[in-house]
Design an enzyme around this catalytic site. Sequence first.
Site, PDB file in Angstrom:
ATOM      1  N   HIS A 131       3.456  -7.249  -3.478  1.00  0.00           N
ATOM      2  CA  HIS A 131       4.246  -6.117  -2.971  1.00  0.00           C
ATOM      3  C   HIS A 131       3.749  -5.802  -1.558  1.00  0.00           C
ATOM      4  CE1 HIS A 131       5.319  -1.807  -2.674  1.00  0.00           C
ATOM      5  NE2 HIS A 131       6.227  -2.035  -3.611  1.00  0.00           N
ATOM      6  N   ASP A 208      -4.076  -5.273  -8.194  1.00  0.00           N
ATOM      7  CA  ASP A 208      -2.966  -4.326  -8.098  1.00  0.00           C
ATOM      8  C   ASP A 208      -2.334  -4.258  -9.489  1.00  0.00           C
ATOM      9  OD1 ASP A 208      -0.546  -3.073  -7.870  1.00  0.00           O
ATOM     10  OD2 ASP A 208       0.123  -4.174  -6.093  1.00  0.00           O
ATOM     11  N   GLN A 211       2.110  -2.623 -11.892  1.00  0.00           N
ATOM     12  CA  GLN A 211       3.107  -3.020 -12.888  1.00  0.00           C
ATOM     13  C   GLN A 211       2.510  -3.336 -14.249  1.00  0.00           C
ATOM     14  OE1 GLN A 211       6.314  -2.745 -12.587  1.00  0.00           O
ATOM     15  NE2 GLN A 211       6.386  -2.305 -10.404  1.00  0.00           N
ATOM     16  N   LYS A 234       4.444   5.249 -12.738  1.00  0.00           N
ATOM     17  CA  LYS A 234       4.948   4.089 -13.504  1.00  0.00           C
ATOM     18  C   LYS A 234       4.409   4.116 -14.945  1.00  0.00           C
ATOM     19  CE  LYS A 234       5.126   1.229  -9.358  1.00  0.00           C
ATOM     20  NZ  LYS A 234       6.487   1.148  -8.823  1.00  0.00           N
ATOM     21  N   CYS A 372      10.501  -4.597  -1.985  1.00  0.00           N
ATOM     22  CA  CYS A 372       9.246  -4.527  -1.199  1.00  0.00           C
ATOM     23  C   CYS A 372       8.443  -5.815  -1.343  1.00  0.00           C
ATOM     24  CB  CYS A 372       8.396  -3.317  -1.577  1.00  0.00           C
ATOM     25  SG  CYS A 372       9.232  -1.761  -1.334  1.00  0.00           S
TER      26      CYS A 372
HETATM   27  N1  C6P Z   1       6.922  -0.980  -6.794  1.00  0.00           N
HETATM   28  C1  C6P Z   1       9.241  -1.265  -7.372  1.00  0.00           C
HETATM   29  O1  C6P Z   1      10.409  -0.867  -7.490  1.00  0.00           O
HETATM   30  P1  C6P Z   1       3.532   3.099  -5.165  1.00  0.00           P
HETATM   31  O2  C6P Z   1       4.779   3.162  -4.353  1.00  0.00           O
HETATM   32  O3  C6P Z   1       2.303   3.389  -4.349  1.00  0.00           O
HETATM   33  O4  C6P Z   1       3.597   3.911  -6.416  1.00  0.00           O
HETATM   34  O5  C6P Z   1       3.419   1.593  -5.697  1.00  0.00           O
HETATM   35  C2  C6P Z   1       3.440   0.534  -4.808  1.00  0.00           C
HETATM   36  C3  C6P Z   1       3.445  -0.768  -5.558  1.00  0.00           C
HETATM   37  C4  C6P Z   1       2.353  -1.615  -5.431  1.00  0.00           C
HETATM   38  N2  C6P Z   1       2.290  -2.765  -6.122  1.00  0.00           N
HETATM   39  C5  C6P Z   1       3.254  -3.141  -6.948  1.00  0.00           C
HETATM   40  C6  C6P Z   1       3.119  -4.430  -7.705  1.00  0.00           C
HETATM   41  C7  C6P Z   1       4.391  -2.355  -7.101  1.00  0.00           C
HETATM   42  O6  C6P Z   1       5.358  -2.743  -7.930  1.00  0.00           O
HETATM   43  C8  C6P Z   1       4.507  -1.140  -6.378  1.00  0.00           C
HETATM   44  C9  C6P Z   1       5.745  -0.293  -6.463  1.00  0.00           C
HETATM   45  C10 C6P Z   1       8.173  -0.286  -6.991  1.00  0.00           C
HETATM   46  O7  C6P Z   1       8.949  -2.431  -7.590  1.00  0.00           O
HETATM   47  C11 C6P Z   1       8.586   0.535  -5.818  1.00  0.00           C
HETATM   48  S1  C6P Z   1       8.741  -0.423  -4.353  1.00  0.00           S
END
Ligand code: C6P
Length: 414
Positions: A131, A208, A211, A234, A372
Site C-alpha cells: 500500500h 503492515d 489487512q 478495520k 492506493c
Molecule cells: N487500505 C483500502 O481500501 P490507514 O489509512 O492508515 O488506516 O491504513 C493504510 C493502509 C496501510 N496498509 C494497508 C495494507 C492498507 O490496506 C491500508 C488501508 C484501505 O485498501 C484504504 S486505502
Amino acid sequence: MTHSAVNLTAFSAEQIRKEFPILQTRVNGKPLIYLDNAATAQKPGVVIDRMNDYYRNENANVHRGIHTLSQQATTDYESTRKKVQAFIHAADEEEIIFTSGTTESINLVASTFARTILKPGDEILISAMEHHSNIVPWQMILEEKGGVLKVIPINDNGELILDELDSLLSSKTKLVAVSHMSNTLGTINPVKEIIKAAHEKGIPVLVDAAQSIPHFPVDVQDLDCDFLAFSGHKLFGPTGIGILYGKKALLDTLPPYHGGGDMIKTVTFEKTTYNDLPFRLEAGTPNIAAGIGLGSAIDYVNSIDWKSAVAWEHELLTYTTEKMLEVPGLRIIGTAANKGSVISFVMKSAHASDIGMILDQEGIAIRTGHHCTQPLMKRFGVPATARASFAFYNTKEDADALIRGLLKINDLFG
Ligand code: C6P
C-alpha cells in the site's frame, strides 16, 4: 491455515450482522450489502454506544487530571493498551504505542528509527504489493538520507517470489517492511519466513498488519516481528486510532517522534527530558474516545467465535470466487494459494468505476480504483480494479447479490 475442523453451521453471520446497525439500513432504496470491508469495517452497536457513553458521561482529558472524570477516562483509555497487548500477544504493555492509524504508525518508524540509522547507500526492502502507506514514508526518508528502495517481486498469481529474498537482503539492508495481507490481491504473505530470513542477517522487520488483523489472529511474539502496524477502523473500531507495536528494546532506542505535552518529564528553556515508553512517542491529547472505542471493538472481537469467523470468511471467499469465475469476461487479479477474503477483478464489458456505480444503485458497496497500490496496478497492467472485500458478517446472499449485479453489468454494457 486449515478450515475443515470448524463447525460452520454453529456460526451464524445472520445473527452477527444484527449487531451492526448500519447493516440494517437501505442505500438507494435497497438493503445495504457492504463489501468494502478492506477500506473500513462496520462498527457493532456496542462500540458506537461505548463512544457515545464516553462523550455523554466521562469526557475528560487523560494522564493529566486529578479529578474523577479524568481518572476514569485515563483508566478506560489505558485499559485499551492492555487489551491490544493481549490481542496481539505482545510481551509488554509499553510496546503498544497509540497512533492515528497504520499510516501514522509507519511514518513514526520512518521518522524515528529509519532517520536515525540510515546512511547514504543504505537500503529498505519492501514488496511489490505494498500500500502507498508502506512505500511513500520510506521513499521520503530514503530521499533525505540518500538511500535506496528495493522491492521483492511478485509472480502472476500475486505471490512474493521469495527465491530472490536472499539476494535482496544485503549488508546494506537496514529494514524490511512488508504487508501481512495485501489489500488489493488478498494474498497472505509468509511474513514469519521473511522475518526469519531477515533476522539471520540481523535486519529488523516491520509488518503492515492493516489487512490481516481483522481476519485472523496475529501473534507478534510468534512472528518475532520488530514492528507491527494496524488501524482500529478495520478491526470494527473507530477511525482516528491505530497501533504501532515495537519490541521494547528497539522502541527504547528511538528518539521522540512529535514534541509536545505528555511526552516529556521536565521542560526548561535550556533542556527538555523525555518521558518513558509508551508516552515518549505519544505527544499531545490523543483521540481518547477512539481509544476507548478500540478497546470495546477488541472486546467484541474476543466475544465472537474467532476460529469459525475465519473459516466462514474462507468459505465466502471460495463460494464467491467460484461464482465470479462463471461471469463471462471477468478476470480475478490476485489468485494466490493463500488468500484472505478480498477479490479484485476486472471485466471486459465495463470499466471498474462503471462496475462500482452500477453496483451502488443496487445497494452494493465495493471499492474501485487503484486501492492506493499504483505500482501493483502497473505490475498487472491494469489502470484500476473493482474490489469486493468481506467480513465475517457477510453472507452468501451478499455474494449472490454481487453476482447478480455483475451479470446485470454484462447485460447493460456487454
Ligand atoms: N487500505 C483500502 O481500501 P490507514 O489509512 O492508515 O488506516 O491504513 C493504510 C493502509 C496501510 N496498509 C494497508 C495494507 C492498507 O490496506 C491500508 C488501508 C484501505 O485498501 C484504504 S486505502
